[in-house]
Design an enzyme around this catalytic site. Structure first.
Site, PDB file in Angstrom:
ATOM      1  N   LYS A  61      28.668  52.032  44.300  1.00 30.96           N
ATOM      2  CA  LYS A  61      29.811  51.842  45.196  1.00 30.96           C
ATOM      3  C   LYS A  61      29.349  51.513  46.617  1.00 30.96           C
ATOM      4  O   LYS A  61      30.096  50.939  47.398  1.00 30.96           O
ATOM      5  CB  LYS A  61      30.723  53.050  45.157  1.00 30.96           C
ATOM      6  CG  LYS A  61      31.404  53.159  43.790  1.00 30.96           C
ATOM      7  CD  LYS A  61      32.600  54.056  43.780  1.00 30.96           C
ATOM      8  CE  LYS A  61      33.351  53.937  42.454  1.00 30.96           C
ATOM      9  NZ  LYS A  61      32.516  54.177  41.253  1.00 30.96           N
TER      10      LYS A  61
HETATM   11  C1  LIG Z   1      32.720  53.628  39.942  1.00 31.10           C
HETATM   12  C2  LIG Z   1      31.599  53.673  38.958  1.00 31.10           C
HETATM   13  C3  LIG Z   1      31.623  52.934  37.755  1.00 31.10           C
HETATM   14  C4  LIG Z   1      32.816  52.097  37.335  1.00 31.10           C
HETATM   15  O1  LIG Z   1      33.019  50.968  38.133  1.00 31.10           O
HETATM   16  P1  LIG Z   1      34.454  50.251  38.150  1.00 31.10           P
HETATM   17  O2  LIG Z   1      34.333  49.204  39.186  1.00 31.10           O
HETATM   18  O3  LIG Z   1      35.438  51.331  38.522  1.00 31.10           O
HETATM   19  O4  LIG Z   1      34.702  49.710  36.786  1.00 31.10           O
HETATM   20  C5  LIG Z   1      30.525  52.991  36.923  1.00 31.10           C
HETATM   21  N1  LIG Z   1      29.457  53.772  37.228  1.00 31.10           N
HETATM   22  C6  LIG Z   1      29.408  54.497  38.354  1.00 31.10           C
HETATM   23  C7  LIG Z   1      28.219  55.349  38.613  1.00 31.10           C
HETATM   24  C8  LIG Z   1      30.459  54.477  39.266  1.00 31.10           C
HETATM   25  O5  LIG Z   1      30.393  55.221  40.384  1.00 31.10           O
END
Ligand SMILES: *Cc1c(COP(=O)(O)O)cnc(C)c1O
Length: 512
Positions: free
Chosen positions: A130
């Site tokens: 993120k």
């Molecule tokens: C948020 C997240 C995801 C999922 O990503 P999306 O964009 O919500 O599909 C997968 N792995 C981790 C570690 C995350 O923090």
């Protein structure tokens, strides 16, 4: 929010493509906005998500991009979507990607892992993917505010089940013109996640532990957002609320960049030739990450398949197999918690693109989802997607197998994507090079990783010594942001009931 600037297509420095950068809602193409306005608003007023109306006209030349550094690549790609002037965009890129926030200077890294490759997206300030978007979002939001005539201070409110909160805190920390308040459920985050948040520095950050679970916390934030009296009162005092949620188009666009980067890494490594197709396997929750892959494909990246990987909350697997999206099902807590999700908001953007940009059809589906928890479309609309899922046991087995066979230590989310990649190869026989997106450092999920490799965690190990033991046993290094967390000073100690969240915000904003 506030005035509507003329959407413009001024940016392109070579003057090659001059087009109007109009965004509109997935639920009404009459609901139009410029890029800055779409980012400043987050959600469209009709409840839909903003999408670029000009997506089909954006096309990147691979040869022109292939030698660019990550920040330069980001600048080129973002400039095709934004209405910022060059100086503004430079400032965004500098603040996010050139200021030492990442622990490797390439920002991301593509590592060979057997027949596949792993794209490490966890070298940012919170050791999770993120960061790729949340490091730049604050700059995009403040620039967008400026471009739309917003002179109030932007107050970001976020409810978090763990990872987003910390990434948003780090992103907005000390960004001028912003404050951020993160609420986390006291019953819903791990010891390490809580410690990461409450040790956050910065003069504009606030962290609140809420009695209850994630739903209570999220409902509390929604109640604050929809409290118009409060909004009026705070507006008089010079504040406006905004959200760092993944439905903001400003969070989605920066994610297109690393798909291109991974591709060029593979070319550099001699694992593919320029122009060869590749697959991406993406651990999916809210569908933002994989949707960025779809946008990469639409703008010229040679993608064969996008593999949508889920854990036992396999609503997306069922959707791609049947065309029916049905959230009326049991919710499971898993060892890949960032994918424990029953409403994948960004899927709405894919539906819009695939249903002939028919906003009314999308609105009908979303209404049915809200009312009955289910909608249906034609499963044949998604030929470039493959979907699958991993059980908890399969996830653990994959962590173990990858470590034993390649020496790479992967987190449970990444393991889900790797497992589904293997299922894909078995189902199709496709030997196209596949990139597995690695979305978190294994040390963010030390307990699950430890258990996968070594069985039960000895009782005397607390969450912090467990990390150290895992590092010692595997020879892998704990990322700096996760190191010595138990020795960092605690800077936030505000706790309340869900009913007290509004008072918390008011008291933070009246400080100083
Ligand atoms: C948020 C997240 C995801 C999922 O990503 P999306 O964009 O919500 O599909 C997968 N792995 C981790 C570690 C995350 O923090």
């Amino acid at each position: 929010m506030v005035s509507r600037p003329e959407p413009s297509g001024q940016n392109s420095d070579d003057g090659a493509i001059i087009m109007e950068k109009v965004y509109h809602s997935t639920r009404s193409t009459a609901e139009r906005a410029g890029a800055s306005e779409a980012i400043a608003r987050g959600l469209a007023p009709d409840g839909g998500l903003y999408v670029p109306a000009f997506l089909d006209e954006v096309h990147f030349d691979l040869e022109a991009l292939k030698d660019l550094s990550y920040p330069d690549l980001a600048e080129t790609i973002l400039s095709a979507f934004l209405d910022f002037d060059q100086e503004q965009l430079d400032a965004c890129i500098d603040g996010a990607y050139k200021s030492g926030k990442f622990d490797i200077n390439t920002l991301v890294q593509t590592t060979p892992a057997g027949e596949a490759a792993i794209l490490e997206l966890y070298h940012g300030p919170t050791a999770a993917f993120k960061d790729m978007a949340l490091t730049i979002l604050p700059y995009l939001v403040t620039a967008s505010g400026k471009n739309t005539g917003e002179d109030r201070e932007i107050v970001i409110l976020t409810a978090t089940s763990g990872d987003t909160g910390k990434a948003a805190l780090e992103g907005f920390k000390d960004v001028p013109g912003t404050k951020i308040v993160v609420f986390y459920p006291e019953d819903g985050v791990s010891t390490v996640q809580e410690r990461q948040m409450i040790t956050t520095g910065g003069d504009n950050t606030h962290v609140v532990g809420v009695e209850g679970n994630f739903d209570d916390t999220q409902s509390g934030v929604k109640a604050i957002f929809s409290d118009l009296d409060l909004a009026d009162q705070l507006s008089d005092e010079g504040f406006v609320f905004s959200s760092a949620n993944s439905i903001n188009i400003g969070r989605l666009l920066p994610q297109i960049v690393y798909y291109y980067k991974a591709y060029f890494d593979l070319v550099d490594q001699g694992r593919i030739q320029m122009g060869d197709p590749v697959n991406f396997s993406v651990p999916t929750g809210n569908f933002g990450d994989i949707l960025a892959g779809y946008y990469a494909m639409k703008t010229g990246l040679p993608v064969n398949r996008l593999i949508c990987a889920s854990n036992q909350n396999k609503i997306l697997t069922d959707f791609f197999e049947s065309g029916v999206y049905d959230r009326n099902r049991e919710f499971h807590k898993s060892i890949s918690p960032s994918m424990d999700i029953l409403i994948s908001s960004n899927l709405e953007r894919l539906l819009f693109d695939k249903c002939g940009r028919d906003a009314r059809a999308v609105e009908e589906m979303m209404d049915r989802l809200a009312e009955e928890g289910v909608y249906e479309t034609d499963k044949a609309l998604f030929p470039e997607f493959f979907a699958g899922y991993a059980t908890e046991d399969e996830t653990r087995e994959t962590i173990r197998d990858v470590f034993e066979n390649t020496g790479e230590l992967i987190d449970p989310h990444t393991a889900v994507a790797e497992k589904v990649r293997r299922d894909y190869v078995e189902a199709t026989g496709d030997d196209t090079m596949t990139v597995v997106l690695s979305t978190a450092s294994p040390f963010k999920f030390s307990q699950a990783v430890y258990e996968s490799l070594y069985g039960d965690v000895p009782e005397e190990l607390d969450a912090f010594s467990l990390q150290e033991d895992l590092a010692k046993k595997t020879g892998a290094a704990i990322p700096a942001p996760l190191r010595d967390l138990d020795e960092k000073p605690i800077r936030h100690n505000y706790h309340c009931e869900a009913a007290g969240m509004k008072d918390a915000v008011v008291s933070f904003l009246s400080e100083e």
